[in-house]
Design an enzyme around this catalytic site. Structure first.
Site, mmCIF file in Angstrom:
data_model
loop_
_atom_site.group_PDB
_atom_site.id
_atom_site.type_symbol
_atom_site.label_atom_id
_atom_site.label_comp_id
_atom_site.label_asym_id
_atom_site.label_seq_id
_atom_site.Cartn_x
_atom_site.Cartn_y
_atom_site.Cartn_z
ATOM 1 N N ARG A 64 40.569 33.716 41.780
ATOM 2 C CA ARG A 64 40.169 33.740 40.350
ATOM 3 C C ARG A 64 40.883 34.787 39.492
ATOM 4 O O ARG A 64 40.675 34.811 38.282
ATOM 5 C CB ARG A 64 38.654 33.939 40.210
ATOM 6 C CG ARG A 64 37.811 32.891 40.924
ATOM 7 C CD ARG A 64 38.055 31.502 40.415
ATOM 8 N NE ARG A 64 37.133 30.529 40.988
ATOM 9 C CZ ARG A 64 37.481 29.303 41.344
ATOM 10 N NH1 ARG A 64 38.740 28.900 41.205
ATOM 11 N NH2 ARG A 64 36.597 28.469 41.834
ATOM 12 N N ASP A 305 38.324 27.159 51.586
ATOM 13 C CA ASP A 305 38.284 26.685 50.188
ATOM 14 C C ASP A 305 37.290 27.537 49.393
ATOM 15 O O ASP A 305 36.550 27.036 48.540
ATOM 16 C CB ASP A 305 37.942 25.190 50.110
ATOM 17 C CG ASP A 305 38.245 24.605 48.728
ATOM 18 O OD1 ASP A 305 38.822 25.320 47.873
ATOM 19 O OD2 ASP A 305 37.894 23.437 48.494
#
Ligand SMILES: [Zn+2]
Length: 435
Positions: A64, A305
């Site tokens: 992120r 993931d």
């Protein structure tokens, strides 16, 4: 600084090693492995009864940063990794800005150097801005140190662009990692199409959406040559397609994630948005097929993931919530669950998070060979932990496993000879106290 790990069971799938040994670490490298290495004043950690594995590698995470530091940063994401036993992460390019240029790659490298508790290897995007239209400057990306290219999050729908991406990547000897879902078939889908979607009144995504994309990409790979790795397989049809392609000698590899062999779509019945992932959780038969694929070697890798989202993002109606769950701190015990079930033995399970991803990404890692970088994960197979919302190192808490009791934890993580995480159990032992 020297460090001696005493008396653990060393399991190194890269060399077929499984025996009780000491490991001496010196100046960030593995200096010696053997029985009863005499200690000469270095720091000693007693790891008797524990598993000593090459440091764990996760080849599919979303950190992120840059762009959504509210959900995760390189600092918090790598801390979560270290806690979970990981030393090396390959991060996906769907940041803001996208990892489609050398400046963003350089930014990730420098943030990792400053704040990272694990090594981070950026994955560049295949197309500019992940738009699926124009190829990114793969040569520039390769030069700046990306380990692969991917438009993860969605599939490149245009076959011609995907073909050229594979050809160009082949020329540059870059691995292409593909998220396989043909979204023209499931534009509104938020969960697996089937009984539970119908009974919950949510729009479904058929497994055909994934299978079509897997089949197409394998066919394009045959045309182009090169190397293709298929991300997060979730269903039986995809496993069969990869199995059959491998039989024909096609250079395809693949991964699945712990939630695809641990949960079914029934987990969505409380509308917990932390169960919303892409591709979606599937039914029982698919879960069984994923386990079969892991067991027979069709599925090479288990990757998390890890996809952090803030509570504000996730605390909305199921349809509106973003896709993704965190996974770095819960992956290892869920993977070790497969060994207790008899799906994999310990050597096979560790290979899928050490040696296999290292081989696919062409990394110098995932091994305990003397002379290699001292990346080591010490695992207590008996240690049980109840997953609590407030105990994550990750900045986000979007895990469907909160409240679960998990067994088999990393108790010591060493990255490049440095201790990046140590459990209280090991700390107490070091101070001579008993549990
Ligand atoms: Zn994906």
């Amino acid at each position: 600084m020297k460090l001696l790990l005493k008396g653990g069971r060393v399991i190194d799938p890269s060399r077929g090693v499984n025996r009780v040994s000491d490991i001496l670490i010196d100046r960030g490298r593995i200096a010696e492995i053997g029985r009863n290495i005499p200690h000469k004043g270095e720091r000693v950690i007693d790891v008797k009864g524990k598993i000593v594995s090459p440091g764990l590698i996760d080849m599919h995470v979303h950190l992120r940063e840059p762009g959504n530091e509210e959900a995760e940063t390189i600092e918090t994401g790598t801390r979560a990794a270290a806690r979970g036993g990981f030393v090396l992460l390959a991060c996906m390019p769907n940041t803001n800005p996208t990892i489609d240029n050398q400046d963003t790659v350089a930014f990730i490298h420098s943030m990792t150097k400053k704040k990272g508790a694990a090594r981070v290897l950026p994955i560049g995007s295949i197309t500019k801005g992940l738009e699926g239209k124009e190829l990114a400057e793969m040569g520039e990306l390769k030069g700046s140190g990306v380990v692969a290219v991917s438009d993860d999050g969605g599939v490149i729908h245009n076959c011609d662009i995907m073909r050229h991406a594979l050809e160009y990547a082949k020329m540059l000897e870059l691995l292409v990692i593909s998220h396989c879902e043909d979204e023209t078939l499931n534009i509104d889908g938020v969960m697996n199409e089937g009984y539970w979607a119908t009974s919950l009144g949510l729009a479904g995504t058929p497994t055909a959406s994934e299978e079509i994309a897997v089949a197409r990409n394998i066919r394009l790979l045959e045309l182009s040559g090169g190397a293709l790795h298929i991300a997060h397989l979730s269903c039986a049809g995809s496993v069969s397609l990869v199995r059959e392609a491998k039989k024909r000698g096609i250079n395809v590899t693949c991964e699945t994630a712990p939630h695809y062999f641990t949960l079914t779509d029934e987990a969505i019945k409380e509308y917990n948005t932390n169960t919303k992932v892409k591709p979606p959780l599937r039914g029982k038969k698919d879960v069984e097929a994923i386990k079969e694929g892991l067991s027979d070697g069709t599925i090479d890798v288990i990757a998390t993931d890890h996809a952090p989202h803030t509570p504000e993002e996730k605390e909305v109606e199921y349809e509106l919530a973003p896709f993704g769950m965190i996974g770095l701190e819960t992956a290892l015990p869920l993977i070790l669950g497969l060994t207790r079930e008899g799906v994999l033995d310990l050597n096979e399970a560790l290979a899928k998070i050490t040696n296999n991803p290292a081989r696919i990404l062409n990394l110098d890692g995932g091994t305990l060979k003397v002379g290699s970088t001292a990346d080591i994960t010490v695992i207590d197979l008996e240690e049980k932990v109840i997953v609590k919302k407030d105990s994550f190192q990750s900045k986000s808490r979007n895990s469907p496993f909160i409240g679960w009791e998990l067994q088999g934890m990393a108790v010591l993580t060493i990255c490049g000879g440095k201790i990046t995480s140590m459990s209280d159990q090991v700390k107490n032992k070091l101070c001579g106290r008993t549990k």
